[in-house]
Design a protein around this motif. Structure first.
Motif, PDB file in Angstrom:
ATOM      1  N   GLY A   1      26.877  22.624  -4.888  1.00 49.43           N
ATOM      2  CA  GLY A   1      28.012  22.439  -5.799  1.00 49.43           C
ATOM      3  C   GLY A   1      29.278  22.351  -4.882  1.00 49.43           C
ATOM      4  O   GLY A   1      30.214  22.166  -5.437  1.00 49.43           O
ATOM      5  N   GLY A   2      29.025  23.233  -3.735  1.00 51.25           N
ATOM      6  CA  GLY A   2      30.213  23.244  -2.843  1.00 51.25           C
ATOM      7  C   GLY A   2      30.480  24.443  -1.907  1.00 51.25           C
ATOM      8  O   GLY A   2      30.097  25.534  -2.408  1.00 51.25           O
TER       9      GLY A   2
ATOM     10  N   GLY B   1      34.356  10.674   2.565  1.00 53.16           N
ATOM     11  CA  GLY B   1      34.707  11.943   3.451  1.00 53.16           C
ATOM     12  C   GLY B   1      33.306  12.891   3.511  1.00 53.16           C
ATOM     13  O   GLY B   1      32.503  12.673   3.896  1.00 53.16           O
ATOM     14  N   PRO B   2      33.760  14.129   3.037  1.00 55.85           N
ATOM     15  CA  PRO B   2      32.676  15.120   3.170  1.00 55.85           C
ATOM     16  C   PRO B   2      31.893  15.477   1.872  1.00 55.85           C
ATOM     17  O   PRO B   2      31.269  16.162   1.858  1.00 55.85           O
ATOM     18  N   PHE B   3      32.124  14.403   0.854  1.00 55.08           N
ATOM     19  CA  PHE B   3      31.499  14.526  -0.261  1.00 55.08           C
ATOM     20  C   PHE B   3      30.580  13.448  -0.597  1.00 55.08           C
ATOM     21  O   PHE B   3      30.810  12.320  -0.224  1.00 55.08           O
ATOM     22  N   VAL B   4      29.161  13.796  -1.064  1.00 55.27           N
ATOM     23  CA  VAL B   4      28.341  12.649  -1.286  1.00 55.27           C
ATOM     24  C   VAL B   4      27.951  12.911  -2.684  1.00 55.27           C
ATOM     25  O   VAL B   4      27.040  13.779  -3.167  1.00 55.27           O
ATOM     26  N   MET B   5      28.292  11.823  -3.532  1.00 58.44           N
ATOM     27  CA  MET B   5      27.884  12.099  -5.211  1.00 58.44           C
ATOM     28  C   MET B   5      27.235  10.809  -5.596  1.00 58.44           C
ATOM     29  O   MET B   5      26.986  10.019  -4.803  1.00 58.44           O
TER      30      MET B   5
ATOM     31  N   ALA C   1      35.533  16.456  -7.142  1.00 60.04           N
ATOM     32  CA  ALA C   1      35.049  17.086  -5.985  1.00 60.04           C
ATOM     33  C   ALA C   1      36.442  17.374  -5.299  1.00 60.04           C
ATOM     34  O   ALA C   1      36.645  18.290  -4.777  1.00 60.04           O
ATOM     35  N   MET C   2      37.223  16.151  -4.872  1.00 64.75           N
ATOM     36  CA  MET C   2      38.451  16.361  -4.580  1.00 64.75           C
ATOM     37  C   MET C   2      39.554  17.513  -5.169  1.00 64.75           C
ATOM     38  O   MET C   2      40.223  18.349  -4.929  1.00 64.75           O
ATOM     39  N   ASP C   3      39.348  17.051  -6.515  1.00 65.75           N
ATOM     40  CA  ASP C   3      40.185  18.079  -7.381  1.00 65.75           C
ATOM     41  C   ASP C   3      39.877  19.524  -7.285  1.00 65.75           C
ATOM     42  O   ASP C   3      40.756  20.459  -6.972  1.00 65.75           O
ATOM     43  N   ASP C   4      38.425  19.655  -7.245  1.00 67.70           N
ATOM     44  CA  ASP C   4      38.067  20.942  -7.126  1.00 67.70           C
ATOM     45  C   ASP C   4      38.205  21.762  -5.628  1.00 67.70           C
ATOM     46  O   ASP C   4      38.477  22.862  -5.853  1.00 67.70           O
ATOM     47  N   PHE C   5      38.237  20.923  -4.650  1.00 63.91           N
ATOM     48  CA  PHE C   5      38.572  21.360  -3.535  1.00 63.91           C
ATOM     49  C   PHE C   5      40.143  21.898  -3.382  1.00 63.91           C
ATOM     50  O   PHE C   5      40.305  22.822  -3.000  1.00 63.91           O
ATOM     51  N   HIS C   6      40.974  20.881  -3.889  1.00 61.68           N
ATOM     52  CA  HIS C   6      42.309  21.212  -3.796  1.00 61.68           C
ATOM     53  C   HIS C   6      42.794  22.584  -4.507  1.00 61.68           C
ATOM     54  O   HIS C   6      43.803  23.174  -4.553  1.00 61.68           O
ATOM     55  N   ALA C   7      41.819  22.784  -5.724  1.00 58.07           N
ATOM     56  CA  ALA C   7      42.069  23.718  -6.527  1.00 58.07           C
ATOM     57  C   ALA C   7      41.309  25.063  -6.024  1.00 58.07           C
ATOM     58  O   ALA C   7      41.506  26.160  -6.587  1.00 58.07           O
ATOM     59  N   GLY C   8      40.593  25.153  -4.934  1.00 61.79           N
ATOM     60  CA  GLY C   8      40.050  26.250  -4.312  1.00 61.79           C
ATOM     61  C   GLY C   8      38.923  26.574  -5.053  1.00 61.79           C
ATOM     62  O   GLY C   8      38.152  27.591  -4.697  1.00 61.79           O
ATOM     63  N   ARG C   9      38.110  25.409  -5.578  1.00 66.41           N
ATOM     64  CA  ARG C   9      36.794  25.895  -6.314  1.00 66.41           C
ATOM     65  C   ARG C   9      35.830  25.614  -5.359  1.00 66.41           C
ATOM     66  O   ARG C   9      34.496  25.772  -5.969  1.00 66.41           O
ATOM     67  N   LEU C  10      35.858  25.031  -4.093  1.00 66.05           N
ATOM     68  CA  LEU C  10      34.669  24.849  -3.230  1.00 66.05           C
ATOM     69  C   LEU C  10      34.329  26.037  -2.410  1.00 66.05           C
ATOM     70  O   LEU C  10      33.606  26.172  -1.685  1.00 66.05           O
TER      71      LEU C  10
END
Ligand code: MN
Length: 336
Positions: free
Chosen positions: A122-123, A289-293, A302-311
């Motif tokens: 998940g991250g 990029g670094p995500f495979v979905m 995934a990008m939203d979660d990364f930018h929100a610090g959730r990964l």
């Protein structure tokens, strides 16, 4: 190319040759050539899967041959901290040393035949970088990074980390004793390696002596890919020539054939191969990029979660990338 090796290959357990009266040889499907490029802060890579469709690679997504390069002092490079979601990253170090750390508490130093198997799930955030002493000294660096996809049901599982030491690798011999077979994950002809995989697959590093022939049984439910790390040889029943940086993909069947060129036909005296295959997942692949979905909406999430610090977040006292030194011959490096 040390990885793990032995003095007497012929003394190892043997992989029996396939019984060609009841088993079918896999036909050669394609041979492709990896273009060279640079990853992250600048280590040289070959993009091993370039030119092959995602459906033919399934369950694999991406593979880089890192090096082989002999770094001068101050030159070794790694990656900055970066995220992943939806798959597993597998780093196999053949020569040299890589330090790894992730936001889930995993990490360590891998060297000369060791593998790190990171399930991003998940991250996760992680960094891969040469240790400080290698940056100072320079030296040989050669490895593989492979991305193994996860099925939709496993894409958001908790992250995990396996450190597979060089001594854990299962060592086998071909029937003629001319090939050293290292089983890193999965199994070949009933001999299992140490790596535990979510997606059924096998990963081998094979060293063939000049002139050797390998008739290797291969799980009929897996795809079959042979990547040339060094040297040259011939693949398939028709004996198609392959050399360093080329990927041979085989069609359906029960075994594959590879021959190493004779002494003098190649710059290298041995043929070094990475042989891999897995059970196709058979789902849509969205790779950004670094995500495979599976879908573009999941990539956006995934990008939203990364930018929100959730990964994940970078741990305290974390490894940090080594910034390229504009003055590599300063006194503290040379002792002058
Ligand atoms: Mn990474």
């Amino acid at each position: 190319m040390p990885a793990v090796t032995v003095d007497n290959v012929a003394a190892l357990p043997r992989v029996n040759e396939p019984d060609s009266t009841v088993m079918t040889e896999r036909p050669l499907a394609s041979v492709t050539t990896a273009p060279s490029g640079f990853e992250g802060e600048g280590f040289p890579v070959r993009r091993a899967f370039a030119g092959v469709s995602m459906s033919d690679l399934d369950p694999f997504v991406h593979m880089d041959q890192m090096g082989e390069v002999n770094y001068a002092p101050g030159e070794p490079k790694g990656t900055p901290w970066h995220p992943h979601r939806g798959f597993e990253t597998v780093t196999y170090m053949i020569d040299g040393t890589f330090a790894h750390q992730d936001s889930h508490g995993g990490g360590g130093v891998i060297t000369d035949g060791a593998t790190q198997w990171m399930t991003a799930g998940g991250g996760i955030l992680h960094i891969e970088t040469p240790p400080e002493e290698l940056v100072v000294s320079g030296g040989l660096f050669h490895g593989i990074q492979l991305w193994v996809n996860l099925p939709a049901k496993d894409k958001m599982i908790p992250p995990a980390y396996q450190g597979l030491e060089a001594g854990d690798v299962t060592l086998l011999s071909s029937t003629d004793g001319g090939s050293l077979i290292r089983v890193i994950a999965g199994e070949v002809a009933g001999h299992a390696g140490p790596g535990s995989t979510h997606t059924p697959m096998a990963l081998l590093h094979v060293t063939m002596s000049a002139g050797a022939q390998l008739r290797l049984p291969w799980n009929a439910g897996f795809n079959a890919l042979v990547y040339v790390l060094a040297g040259s040889g011939r693949v398939g029943a028709e004996g198609r020539p392959v050399q360093v940086g080329q990927l041979a993909r085989f069609g359906a069947g029960d075994w594959i054939t590879v021959r190493a060129d004779d002494v003098g036909a190649s710059r290298h005296s041995e043929l070094e191969l990475l042989i891999l295959g897995g059970r196709p997942i058979g789902e849509p692949v969205e790779h950004y990029g670094p995500f495979v979905m599976n879908t573009r909406a999941e990539i956006q999430q995934a990008m939203d979660d990364f930018h929100a610090g959730r990964l994940g977040s970078i741990p305290e006292n974390a490894l940090m990338p080594h910034v390229p030194d504009p003055h590599p011959f300063r006194a503290e490096h040379t002792g002058i």
